[in-house]
Design a protein around this motif. Structure first.
Motif, PDB file in Angstrom:
ATOM      1  N   LEU A  70      10.742  13.468  73.676  1.00  0.00           N
ATOM      2  CA  LEU A  70      11.373  12.399  73.369  1.00  0.00           C
ATOM      3  C   LEU A  70      11.662  11.261  74.320  1.00  0.00           C
ATOM      4  N   ALA A  71      12.324  11.771  75.364  1.00  0.00           N
ATOM      5  CA  ALA A  71      12.765  10.911  76.240  1.00  0.00           C
ATOM      6  C   ALA A  71      11.674  10.099  77.113  1.00  0.00           C
ATOM      7  N   ARG A  72      10.597  10.997  77.163  1.00  0.00           N
ATOM      8  CA  ARG A  72       9.141  10.381  77.532  1.00  0.00           C
ATOM      9  C   ARG A  72       8.921   9.048  76.586  1.00  0.00           C
ATOM     10  N   ALA A  73       8.629   9.386  75.321  1.00  0.00           N
ATOM     11  CA  ALA A  73       8.180   8.638  74.283  1.00  0.00           C
ATOM     12  C   ALA A  73       8.995   7.223  74.269  1.00  0.00           C
ATOM     13  N   VAL A  74      10.445   7.709  74.260  1.00  0.00           N
ATOM     14  CA  VAL A  74      11.140   6.515  74.234  1.00  0.00           C
ATOM     15  C   VAL A  74      11.294   5.735  75.624  1.00  0.00           C
ATOM     16  N   GLY A  75      11.082   6.150  76.633  1.00  0.00           N
ATOM     17  CA  GLY A  75      10.780   5.435  78.098  1.00  0.00           C
ATOM     18  C   GLY A  75       9.497   4.513  77.777  1.00  0.00           C
ATOM     19  N   PRO A  78      16.499   5.460  68.884  1.00  0.00           N
ATOM     20  CA  PRO A  78      16.658   4.117  69.299  1.00  0.00           C
ATOM     21  C   PRO A  78      15.578   3.106  68.553  1.00  0.00           C
ATOM     22  N   PRO A  79      16.124   2.095  68.724  1.00  0.00           N
ATOM     23  CA  PRO A  79      15.590   0.908  68.036  1.00  0.00           C
ATOM     24  C   PRO A  79      13.889   0.874  68.178  1.00  0.00           C
ATOM     25  N   GLY A  80      13.111   0.751  67.208  1.00  0.00           N
ATOM     26  CA  GLY A  80      11.752   0.714  67.132  1.00  0.00           C
ATOM     27  C   GLY A  80      11.068   0.894  65.997  1.00  0.00           C
ATOM     28  N   ARG A  81      10.088   1.079  65.509  1.00  0.00           N
ATOM     29  CA  ARG A  81       9.210   0.984  64.410  1.00  0.00           C
ATOM     30  C   ARG A  81       8.704   2.237  64.419  1.00  0.00           C
ATOM     31  N   TYR A  82       8.732   3.192  63.331  1.00  0.00           N
ATOM     32  CA  TYR A  82       8.250   4.733  63.229  1.00  0.00           C
ATOM     33  C   TYR A  82       7.527   4.900  62.043  1.00  0.00           C
ATOM     34  N   ARG A  83       6.655   5.501  62.362  1.00  0.00           N
ATOM     35  CA  ARG A  83       5.684   6.089  61.313  1.00  0.00           C
ATOM     36  C   ARG A  83       6.289   7.466  61.061  1.00  0.00           C
ATOM     37  N   PHE A  84       6.290   8.006  59.945  1.00  0.00           N
ATOM     38  CA  PHE A  84       6.679   9.323  59.669  1.00  0.00           C
ATOM     39  C   PHE A  84       6.514   9.771  58.120  1.00  0.00           C
ATOM     40  N   ALA A  85       6.473  11.168  57.829  1.00  0.00           N
ATOM     41  CA  ALA A  85       6.233  11.799  56.661  1.00  0.00           C
ATOM     42  C   ALA A  85       7.187  13.129  56.545  1.00  0.00           C
ATOM     43  N   GLY A 116      -6.323   6.328  55.299  1.00  0.00           N
ATOM     44  CA  GLY A 116      -6.377   6.200  53.834  1.00  0.00           C
ATOM     45  C   GLY A 116      -5.363   7.115  53.050  1.00  0.00           C
ATOM     46  N   ARG A 117      -4.320   7.561  53.593  1.00  0.00           N
ATOM     47  CA  ARG A 117      -3.467   8.233  53.181  1.00  0.00           C
ATOM     48  C   ARG A 117      -2.000   7.534  52.913  1.00  0.00           C
ATOM     49  N   PRO A 118      -1.221   7.610  51.890  1.00  0.00           N
ATOM     50  CA  PRO A 118       0.116   7.279  51.983  1.00  0.00           C
ATOM     51  C   PRO A 118       1.012   7.703  53.053  1.00  0.00           C
ATOM     52  N   THR A 119       1.785   6.783  53.740  1.00  0.00           N
ATOM     53  CA  THR A 119       2.765   7.079  54.786  1.00  0.00           C
ATOM     54  C   THR A 119       3.781   6.197  54.771  1.00  0.00           C
ATOM     55  N   SER A 120       4.974   6.508  55.660  1.00  0.00           N
ATOM     56  CA  SER A 120       5.958   5.765  55.577  1.00  0.00           C
ATOM     57  C   SER A 120       6.167   5.181  56.863  1.00  0.00           C
ATOM     58  N   VAL A 121       7.008   3.983  56.950  1.00  0.00           N
ATOM     59  CA  VAL A 121       7.047   3.336  58.064  1.00  0.00           C
ATOM     60  C   VAL A 121       8.671   2.850  58.017  1.00  0.00           C
ATOM     61  N   MET A 122       9.416   2.732  59.082  1.00  0.00           N
ATOM     62  CA  MET A 122      10.542   2.437  59.117  1.00  0.00           C
ATOM     63  C   MET A 122      10.974   1.805  60.491  1.00  0.00           C
ATOM     64  N   THR A 123      11.923   0.590  60.326  1.00  0.00           N
ATOM     65  CA  THR A 123      12.242  -0.193  61.404  1.00  0.00           C
ATOM     66  C   THR A 123      13.501   0.128  61.744  1.00  0.00           C
ATOM     67  N   VAL A 124      13.906   0.658  62.991  1.00  0.00           N
ATOM     68  CA  VAL A 124      15.385   0.929  63.363  1.00  0.00           C
ATOM     69  C   VAL A 124      15.838  -0.169  64.211  1.00  0.00           C
ATOM     70  N   GLY A 125      16.934  -1.180  63.950  1.00  0.00           N
ATOM     71  CA  GLY A 125      17.484  -2.211  64.642  1.00  0.00           C
ATOM     72  C   GLY A 125      18.256  -1.479  65.658  1.00  0.00           C
TER      73      GLY A 125
END
Lengths: 194, 158
Positions: free
Chosen positions: B13-18, B117-124, B146-155
């Motif tokens: 996670l630290a690497r992804a956030v970085g 952390p702030p960002g825009r994330y895809r999740f399910a 082509g599949r339903p998914t979820s997206v979320m923005t964290v300010g």
């Protein structure tokens, strides 16, 4: 003689640099989850993105998403290629100083059909502020059923007022129902896309 | 927060956030403005409710609460009595299904809180190890496949 030795030395350095350069675009998560031939193709895409100065993490995450969902490798590769193209177009629109979050969101917007000139417009309105939150808000509004032009006008108005991220994140379609639609420019007219 | 939240703070996670933050432009005063915004958001509690589609009996909710370096986001699925396990997967778990498990309150209500952390994330969500569900409370979008998914923005201040 000295000249020949120098050329040989430079050539040797070049040969050393090739695998080293390629290795920079390798990602352990990709090689850990995909079969070797597929991982090689994904890593080649990452390498290409890296050489173009694009962020590779969004591409890695999309590959991992496809793998987790059991999508066929060929379809994943196609999706990654499209994402790379969208990231490139997003950077062209937003400039080289754009953050990864901005590029990822702008790429999603382009893939959703948002016209490039709108990205440029929003970038100009925001100045040094990120376009990620307003763009994300716009995408979410339209996905929730808001009328695209009305949603765009509302988001652009908020951006002009230098609204913070929180104001964008909590926008809902009902918030934009009464927003006046901006007149379309000749550039946008007839495209049928937001 | 569950014990599993600790998994969110590992190296991956630290690497992804970085990496997500790596190309952010260096803007003078941004940290101060971000801190001020986060403090203002500290008591914000945005609840998005509802259900839909095949999940008529399913209620999903995302709850945000700002603090520290990001926002605590509570992911919840309710009225899911037959399920044995629910995993949260997304960009913040490297799309691994074994990183974040929702916990059951005994009445079919599943939830987990993670700090993002702030960002825009895809999740399910993955129910019982194989059934993929999007979040009806999040904006409905199709993924690249082509599949339903979820997206979320964290300010804030992405």
């Amino acid at each position: 003689m000295k000249h020949r030795i120098a050329i040989q030395f430079i050539a040797a350095l070049g040969l050393l640099a090739l695998p080293l350069g390629h290795a920079r675009a390798q990602d352990g998560r990709i090689t850990a989850r995909f079969a070797a031939p597929v991982a090689t193709r994904v890593n080649a895409l990452l390498d290409s993105a890296q050489r173009a100065g694009l962020p590779t993490e969004p591409i890695v995450l999309r590959a991992l998403e496809g793998h987790a969902k059991g999508i066929a490798p060929d379809r994943i590769i196609v999706a990654l290629g499209r994402l790379r193209g969208a990231l490139q177009a997003a950077r062209t629109a937003l400039g080289p100083a754009s953050s990864t979050v901005e590029l990822t969101t702008a790429a999603a917007a382009l893939q959703a059909g948002v016209a490039e000139h709108r990205l440029i417009q929003l970038h100009q309105i925001r100045g040094t502020q990120s376009v990620a939150a307003p763009l994300g808000a716009y995408l979410d509004l339209v996905a929730r059923g808001a009328e695209p032009d009305r949603a765009w006008a509302h988001v652009a108005n908020l951006a002009r007022r230098r609204a913070g991220d929180a104001e964008f994140v909590r926008l809902m379609p009902r918030d934009v129902e009464r927003t006046a639609v901006e007149p379309r420019t000749s550039n946008a007219a007839g495209t049928g896309t937001p | 927060m569950t014990d599993l939240d600790d998994d969110m703070h590992d190296d991956r996670l630290a690497r992804a956030v970085g990496l997500l933050r790596a190309s952010a432009p260096d803007i003078s005063g941004l940290a101060e403005r971000t801190g001020a915004r986060r403090r203002r958001l500290a008591r914000r509690n945005l609840l998005i409710g509802g259900g839909g589609g095949t999940a008529a009996a399913l209620a999903l909710a995302l709850t945000f609460a700002g603090s520290g370096d990001g926002e605590k986001v509570t992911f919840a699925l309710s009225a899911l009595p037959g399920a044995h396990s629910v995993a949260l997967v997304g960009d913040f778990t490297d799309w691994r299904t074994d990183r974040l498990k929702l916990t059951d309150d005994g009445e079919g209500n599943w939830r987990v809180t993670v700090k993002l952390p702030p960002g825009r994330y895809r999740f399910a969500y993955v129910v019982d190890g194989g059934e993929w569900r999007s979040d009806a409370a999040a904006a409905p979008v199709l993924d690249d496949f082509g599949r339903p998914t979820s997206v979320m923005t964290v300010g804030t201040e992405l």
